[in-house]
Design an enzyme around this catalytic site. Structure first.
Site, mmCIF file in Angstrom:
data_model
loop_
_atom_site.group_PDB
_atom_site.id
_atom_site.type_symbol
_atom_site.label_atom_id
_atom_site.label_comp_id
_atom_site.label_asym_id
_atom_site.label_seq_id
_atom_site.Cartn_x
_atom_site.Cartn_y
_atom_site.Cartn_z
ATOM 1 N N GLY A 133 -8.555 25.995 52.967
ATOM 2 C CA GLY A 133 -9.469 25.733 51.863
ATOM 3 C C GLY A 133 -8.869 26.187 50.546
ATOM 4 N N ALA A 168 -12.552 30.623 46.467
ATOM 5 C CA ALA A 168 -12.195 31.695 47.395
ATOM 6 C C ALA A 168 -10.813 31.457 47.989
ATOM 7 C CB ALA A 168 -13.242 31.809 48.500
ATOM 8 N N SER A 207 -27.830 21.189 36.874
ATOM 9 C CA SER A 207 -27.663 22.639 36.795
ATOM 10 C C SER A 207 -28.981 23.366 36.579
ATOM 11 C CB SER A 207 -26.713 22.990 35.645
ATOM 12 O OG SER A 207 -26.717 24.378 35.416
ATOM 13 N N ARG A 258 -34.716 30.088 43.010
ATOM 14 C CA ARG A 258 -34.652 28.724 43.523
ATOM 15 C C ARG A 258 -35.592 28.479 44.691
ATOM 16 N NH1 ARG A 258 -28.083 27.730 43.240
ATOM 17 N NH2 ARG A 258 -27.962 27.645 40.963
ATOM 18 N N ARG A 292 -29.904 32.650 47.555
ATOM 19 C CA ARG A 292 -28.882 33.002 46.566
ATOM 20 C C ARG A 292 -29.408 32.805 45.156
ATOM 21 N NH1 ARG A 292 -25.595 30.073 43.480
ATOM 22 N NH2 ARG A 292 -25.808 28.138 44.657
#
Length: 654
Positions: A58, A62, A302, A348, A453
């Protein structure tokens, strides 16, 4: 297999209660734990680092960060991506910003407030000690990204600009208009390419991981398929880092790129890696509503738009008048009404649940009555169109391209859409999974976010993992292995992994049914939205589990994959991913059914009070980490969650 502390016994068929997991957290106060742990880590002499090989799968924030940092330190790094270039990794899709507890704005922010917001935002189902590391390193992350070329927005005097995001009452989000993920990804990919040029990193594009190479209980490498030629090859190393993103695409209609998938982490789970909290799925409140049954994905708007946009629905159910024809007295600004302290900046999970309730009660708007309004009329009147364009112009342009509507003139239409996965491979404090030698970074792990999150913590957690955590923890693991060699290419372990991989591809190609993999993926997504979506119940989950099992049997009986595995074959790629989704989907629903409480994005209809989630801290203050049994059942291990500085409280955004 039972531990000293089990939590509640499970009443779900096929589930065995396992033991207690040790996070290997430092024995120190949480606010100094990361400093203490770094002092305790074993080091590798710079002259010895080139003797170790590390594979990083990946190239998002990260993966690119970990590969670039390890390469800069002198390790041999082999980096894989299924894209044609590392900069195309899905981190580019993040829009709104990256959080940092830098206290740049005089609004009383602090490191402790960051931790409190993160732990509370996750509804106390994440590791508090991890949240401290996230907060502490956030200050270094922004400085580092700024130094390697990320073009952050700035105030008139040149200081970095910030804005607010959902779930907090301070301004700690650094941004690059609505392109933050793209700009951070470009900067990180450039840093990775610098190490490729230096010769410390070998980059392999258009390769997809299909299996792990196991050396006993230790991970010794990966099996890859070249997506252009079809070649299946083995690559061995001293350690493997998975940074392959989340599995939200399991819902078919999601905000993720269509190639995002779960195969790498699910293959690890099949080899015994524990999978934590698979049912903790975030539904983003500002996705675009589905406009047609043939639509292939949703589009993300967003969360930063909720800084200035106001969310509302008509007060009268079924009101189909154009939005601008509905007078102020007939508009329900339901987030401002229900949560006055946070208003449109509620987290959220709360905002998505509230929107779902409005849509289900008949107040939905748009041609399919499946959205709510996000209105900038008042902000434009107060600030002017030019200011709104400076803040959100590219997002408004994207919305117009997708819908044909001008959000400067009419309200946007938004709806909850599957977005981020808080669940992922369980890892300890050092980001190592239950398989020695296998590390995780970014969204494919589980640690920071609990059951929900907070916006702008995803880019941060990926960067903290890649740039500032994995280089320390991988070195600590490698240090005692000095003098050892990776598995030989012709070793029995490598041959076994290659044989498994080829047999799986052959099995998919040999079915010879009548429907392509996309057909089954679409059906699975409908099952999950209905049964394991924003609101779940025992009835919907039990029904979903039964339907998933039936669909999986039909898949292996009636799948049709055209072509062969000897060349480019995107149908074969998708078939493998859908096969994994069909297995992971059952575990998601089992986890949601097993957890008899509501917390964050996991909202069980049976566990609520006045429409708000009701946690059960006496029975469920732990992370569930699932092991796939050899008999097809599931073993639920537990990691008790302790909160030393953020007291367990009921979330209240009112």
């Amino acid at each position: 297999m039972r531990g000293r502390w089990r939590g509640p016994s499970s009443h779900v068929d096929g589930v065995t209660v396992g033991g207690v997991l040790d996070p290997h957290a430092p024995d120190a106060p949480y606010d100094s734990a990361w400093h203490r742990r770094k002092l305790d880590y074993r080091l590798v002499n710079p002259a010895n680092r080139r003797r170790f090989k590390v594979i990083v799968v990946g190239t998002g924030l990260a993966g690119a960060g970990a590969a670039a940092a390890l390469g800069e330190l002198g390790y041999q790094v082999e980096s894989f991506t299924f894209h044609d270039a590392p900069r195309r990794a899905h981190s580019v899709a993040a829009q709104g910003g990256i959080n940092a507890a830098r206290e740049d704005t005089a609004d009383n922010d602090s490191l402790q407030r960051f931790v409190t917001d993160t732990v509370k935002g996750g509804d106390f189902r994440g590791r508090e000690v991890d949240a401290f590391r996230l907060a502490e390193e956030s200050m270094r992350v922004v400085d580092h990204l700024n130094a390697i070329g990320a073009p952050f927005a700035r105030e008139y005097g040149g200081t970095l600009a910030t804005r607010s995001f959902g779930g907090v009452q301070v301004s700690r989000t650094f941004y690059a208009r609505g392109q933050t993920g793209q700009q951070l990804q470009v900067a990180s990919a450039q840093a990775l390419q610098r190490q490729v040029h230096a010769g410390t990193v070998t980059l392999r594009v258009r390769h997809e991981m299909l299996d792990l190479i196991m050396d006993g209980d230790r991970v010794g490498g990966v099996v890859m398929r070249n997506l252009i030629s079809g070649d299946i090859t083995a690559h061995t190393a001293h350690a493997v880092v998975l940074a392959t993103g989340g599995y939200g695409n399991i819902f078919f209609h999601s905000t993720l790129a269509k190639n995002s998938n779960a195969s790498a982490i699910w293959r690890a789970a099949q080899h015994g890696a524990h999978f934590a909290s698979p049912s903790f799925i975030q539904f983003h409140p500002t996705a675009l509503p589905i406009s047609s049954q043939w639509q292939s994905k949703t589009i993300l708007m967003s969360e930063s738009l909720r800084n200035d946009g106001r969310v509302w629905v008509p007060t009268r159910p079924g009101d189909q008048r154009p939005a601008n024809d509905i007078p102020e007295t007939e508009r329900d600004y339901y987030l401002e009404r229900k949560y006055p302290a946070f208003g449109n900046l509620t987290p959220r999970d709360v905002a998505s649940r509230a929107a779902t309730e409005q849509i289900r009660s008949g107040h939905g708007v748009g041609p399919l009555c499946n959205g709510v309004y996000l209105d900038f009329r008042d902000a434009i009147a107060r600030l002017g169109r030019h200011t709104i364009a400076e803040r959100y112009g590219n997002l408004f342009h994207m919305y117009t391209n997708a819908t044909g509507e001008d959000p400067y003139e009419v309200p946007m239409r938004i709806a909850p859409g599957a977005h981020f996965t808080m669940g992922g491979l369980w890892s300890d404090y050092d980001l190592m999974t239950s398989l020695p030698g296998l590390f995780v970074g970014g969204e494919c792990g589980w640690g920071y976010h609990g059951a929900n999150r907070l916006g702008a913590n995803s880019l941060l957690s990926a960067c903290v993992d890649g740039w500032f955590t994995l280089p320390h923890t991988v070195a600590n693991y490698l240090a005692p292995h000095l003098g050892t060699e990776p598995l030989a290419d012709d070793s029995p372990q490598v041959r076994a992994a290659l044989s498994r991989t080829r047999a799986r591809a052959d099995a998919l190609l040999a079915i010879g049914g009548t429907h392509g993999p996309g057909h089954f993926h679409r059906l699975l997504g409908a099952i999950l939205y209905e049964g394991c979506g924003v609101i779940r119940s025992r009835e919907t989950l039990e029904h979903a589990i039964g339907r998933i099992r039936e669909l999986r049997a039909e898949f292996w009986r009636d799948l049709r994959v055209v072509g062969t595995g000897l060349h480019l074959n995107q149908e074969l790629e998708l078939a493998g991913r859908v096969a994994d989704y069909l297995e992971l989907a059952e575990l998601m629903c089992v986890d949601a059914l097993d957890r008899e409480e509501s917390c964050g994005a996991h909202f069980r209809a049976e566990h609520q009070r006045d429409g708000e989630a009701t946690r059960d801290d006496k029975r469920w203050a732990f992370a569930s980490a699932w092991q796939v049994g050899t008999d097809g059942g599931f073993i639920r291990h537990h990691e008790p969650l302790h909160f030393d500085t953020v007291p367990l409280t009921t979330r209240d955004y009112r």
